[in-house]
Every structure is written in structure tokens, then in C-alpha cells.
Write a protein that holds these residues in place. Sequence first.
Motif, PDB file in Angstrom:
ATOM      1  N   UNK A 127      -5.583  -6.166  -5.053  1.00 36.39           N
ATOM      2  CA  UNK A 127      -4.423  -6.608  -5.822  1.00 36.39           C
ATOM      3  C   UNK A 127      -3.128  -6.133  -5.158  1.00 36.39           C
ATOM      4  N   UNK A 128      -2.024  -6.743  -5.585  1.00 34.93           N
ATOM      5  CA  UNK A 128      -0.732  -6.445  -4.962  1.00 34.93           C
ATOM      6  C   UNK A 128       0.053  -5.345  -5.658  1.00 34.93           C
ATOM      7  N   UNK A 129      -0.468  -4.842  -6.770  1.00 38.55           N
ATOM      8  CA  UNK A 129       0.172  -3.689  -7.401  1.00 38.55           C
ATOM      9  C   UNK A 129      -0.907  -2.796  -8.006  1.00 38.55           C
ATOM     10  N   UNK A 130      -0.577  -1.529  -8.124  1.00 39.09           N
ATOM     11  CA  UNK A 130      -1.559  -0.518  -8.522  1.00 39.09           C
ATOM     12  C   UNK A 130      -2.112  -0.780  -9.914  1.00 39.09           C
ATOM     13  N   UNK A 131      -1.248  -1.078 -10.861  1.00 36.28           N
ATOM     14  CA  UNK A 131      -1.728  -1.255 -12.233  1.00 36.28           C
ATOM     15  C   UNK A 131      -2.687  -2.433 -12.345  1.00 36.28           C
ATOM     16  N   UNK A 182      -1.522   8.780 -10.550  1.00 35.54           N
ATOM     17  CA  UNK A 182      -0.872   7.641  -9.895  1.00 35.54           C
ATOM     18  C   UNK A 182      -0.056   6.799 -10.866  1.00 35.54           C
ATOM     19  N   UNK A 183       0.231   7.313 -12.060  1.00 35.58           N
ATOM     20  CA  UNK A 183       0.996   6.534 -13.045  1.00 35.58           C
ATOM     21  C   UNK A 183       2.365   6.141 -12.510  1.00 35.58           C
ATOM     22  N   UNK A 184       2.949   7.000 -11.683  1.00 31.21           N
ATOM     23  CA  UNK A 184       4.272   6.714 -11.136  1.00 31.21           C
ATOM     24  C   UNK A 184       4.289   5.615 -10.099  1.00 31.21           C
ATOM     25  N   UNK A 185       3.115   5.155  -9.688  1.00 35.21           N
ATOM     26  CA  UNK A 185       3.023   4.106  -8.662  1.00 35.21           C
ATOM     27  C   UNK A 185       2.565   2.766  -9.245  1.00 35.21           C
ATOM     28  N   UNK A 186       2.657   2.607 -10.559  1.00 42.04           N
ATOM     29  CA  UNK A 186       2.069   1.445 -11.233  1.00 42.04           C
ATOM     30  C   UNK A 186       2.494   0.118 -10.617  1.00 42.04           C
ATOM     31  N   UNK A 187       3.755  -0.006 -10.225  1.00 37.61           N
ATOM     32  CA  UNK A 187       4.256  -1.286  -9.724  1.00 37.61           C
ATOM     33  C   UNK A 187       4.242  -1.369  -8.201  1.00 37.61           C
ATOM     34  N   UNK A 188       3.779  -0.322  -7.534  1.00 40.64           N
ATOM     35  CA  UNK A 188       3.750  -0.306  -6.072  1.00 40.64           C
ATOM     36  C   UNK A 188       2.587  -1.128  -5.527  1.00 40.64           C
ATOM     37  N   UNK A 189       2.785  -1.709  -4.352  1.00 40.69           N
ATOM     38  CA  UNK A 189       1.672  -2.304  -3.631  1.00 40.69           C
ATOM     39  C   UNK A 189       0.804  -1.168  -3.105  1.00 40.69           C
ATOM     40  N   UNK A 190      -0.492  -1.166  -3.411  1.00 49.50           N
ATOM     41  CA  UNK A 190      -1.349  -0.055  -2.960  1.00 49.50           C
ATOM     42  C   UNK A 190      -1.266   0.201  -1.458  1.00 49.50           C
ATOM     43  N   UNK A 191      -1.056  -0.867  -0.684  1.00 51.39           N
ATOM     44  CA  UNK A 191      -1.039  -0.702   0.771  1.00 51.39           C
ATOM     45  C   UNK A 191       0.261  -0.068   1.276  1.00 51.39           C
ATOM     46  N   UNK A 192       1.229   0.115   0.373  1.00 45.59           N
ATOM     47  CA  UNK A 192       2.438   0.854   0.728  1.00 45.59           C
ATOM     48  C   UNK A 192       2.272   2.355   0.502  1.00 45.59           C
ATOM     49  N   UNK A 193       1.161   2.741  -0.109  1.00 43.50           N
ATOM     50  CA  UNK A 193       0.896   4.141  -0.417  1.00 43.50           C
ATOM     51  C   UNK A 193       0.131   4.795   0.732  1.00 43.50           C
ATOM     52  N   UNK A 194       0.277   6.116   0.889  1.00 40.23           N
ATOM     53  CA  UNK A 194      -0.523   6.804   1.906  1.00 40.23           C
ATOM     54  C   UNK A 194      -2.003   6.753   1.560  1.00 40.23           C
ATOM     55  N   UNK A 195      -2.834   7.013   2.558  1.00 40.25           N
ATOM     56  CA  UNK A 195      -4.287   6.912   2.413  1.00 40.25           C
ATOM     57  C   UNK A 195      -4.802   7.710   1.222  1.00 40.25           C
TER      58      UNK A 195
END
Length: 270
Positions: free
Chosen positions: A93-97, A127-140
Motif C-alpha cells: 500500500x501507499x500509506x502506512x495506515x 508507528x502511529x506518527x507515520x500513518x499517512x507516510x508511504x512505507x517506502x519513505x521510511x527507514x528499513x
Amino acid sequence: MTDLVLQNVSFSYPDGTKALEDFTLTVKSGERVAIVGQNGAGKTTAVKLMNGLLKPASGTVQVGEWDTTKFTTAQVSRKVGHVFQNPDDQIFHNDVESEVRFGPKNMKFDSGRVDELTQWAMELCGISGFAEENPYNLPYSERKFVTIASVLAMDSDIIILDEPTAGQDKIGLLTLGRLLDVLEQKGKTVITITHDMEFVTDYFSRIVVMANRKLIADGQAEDIFYNQEVLKASMLKPPAVAQMAGMFHFPPGILSKQQLVAAILKHTGT
């Protein structure tokens, strides 16, 4: 209560490669079990049989009352959640949530339950603070927690974690430890594959050792990491604390820093 029973299981891949031979293991509901061994020992094949990704060539795999050969992988995954070693093999998916929400939504939970499980899993994994982030923008390391949360949100009775400590810093390791405690309180079964022996001794009371596609030992940490025959056969190195205790010729059984310090103080008469 969902027990997991593999009885005399063998498996070979289509090219004829034998991956598991006469493997027998029972994991009781609510247990924490670490499966350890070198690459090629059969660990990954064993857990793929547990959640129905693979079907045994011989023997049986029982998840509760279910024989996995009679159910689809999707059906078995409702009881056995599997977090892959590489998060990039699992995220789509394109966002974490949305990633975390997909599992419980696909299982047809009502909307309130989906919301509850999604928020609970995200908070537990930090990871609640990353709900709207694209997972692939996050570190491993954070992507690992996205996939863990996506499996936890499905509320499966059994959770399999493949190399969960890979790429994690101290904060990530503490988050994993807290997560394991919460799952234990909820009566969940947790099975991990890992090469991190410190993680094993800190958080798992039962260790299963594999070598040459077979189970060669099953017991508590002190029984495994002070058994030279098992260590030699599996080519495992004990945790650093146990190695240091051996250098001082302390009695077997020391596995924590606190135990090591106490033994040194006693040895020096301090």
C-alpha cells in the motif's frame, strides 16, 4: 486455545532439494518459541509449513483442529500470522495506515473492530506518527514495524516473526520486547526465527535448534547454550555473556549481564 503440532513432517522443493526431514514439534497456545540454526537448516521451510504457505510432502501440520492440507493459505493465515524477513516482500500500500488496515478489513471484521485493531497495532509498534507516510519513505527498521503491525492487526492466535531484530537499534529492540510482553498477556503464541542470540536469551524461554533439516535440540536457554555438542552440530555461537562466562570458567547457566556481574563479584570477593 490454538496449539500448533507438526508431526513427522518432511518437505522437498520441486527441484528435489530436501528442506525438512521427519520434523516433529508441538507449540502450546501462549508459548514463546525461538527457532535457531544456520542458514539452510530448514527454519524458514518449517514456519512456511506452519502457516500454510507450504504443504507437507509427508506427515501432518495441525493448527488447532485444522489440518493445513485441507485449508487454503488464506484460511490458515487467519490463525497463523507470518511477518516476513524482508518487509519489502510484504508491503503493497501507499500509506502506512492502509497497509495495517488491510488485514482486518479483508477478514470482514466490522468497521469499529478494524479501527480498533489498526490503531492498537500501530501504537504497539510505535508507528502511529507515520500513518499517512508511504512505507517506502521510511527507514528499513520502521518498515519492519509496519509489517509487524499489519500482521498483529489481523488478531491471529499465532504470530511468526522472521528475523525481527534485523536493522533494529536499541529503541527498536526495546519496542520488540514490549510488544512480546503485550502479546503474551493477550495469550498469543509467538514463534521467531533469529540469528540474534542475545534477543533469544532476553525474551524467549524455549529454544528449538535446527541443523541439517532436522530438529536437534529443544529446551531452555541454559540447556542449549551450555551444550557443546548441540552448539557444534548447529554451528551456533552462544550469547556474548555466556562466552565471557566461559572465559572465566564460571559454572554453566550464566546468560544475563546481571548474572555475569554477580559471578565476577563473587569470584573477586567484592
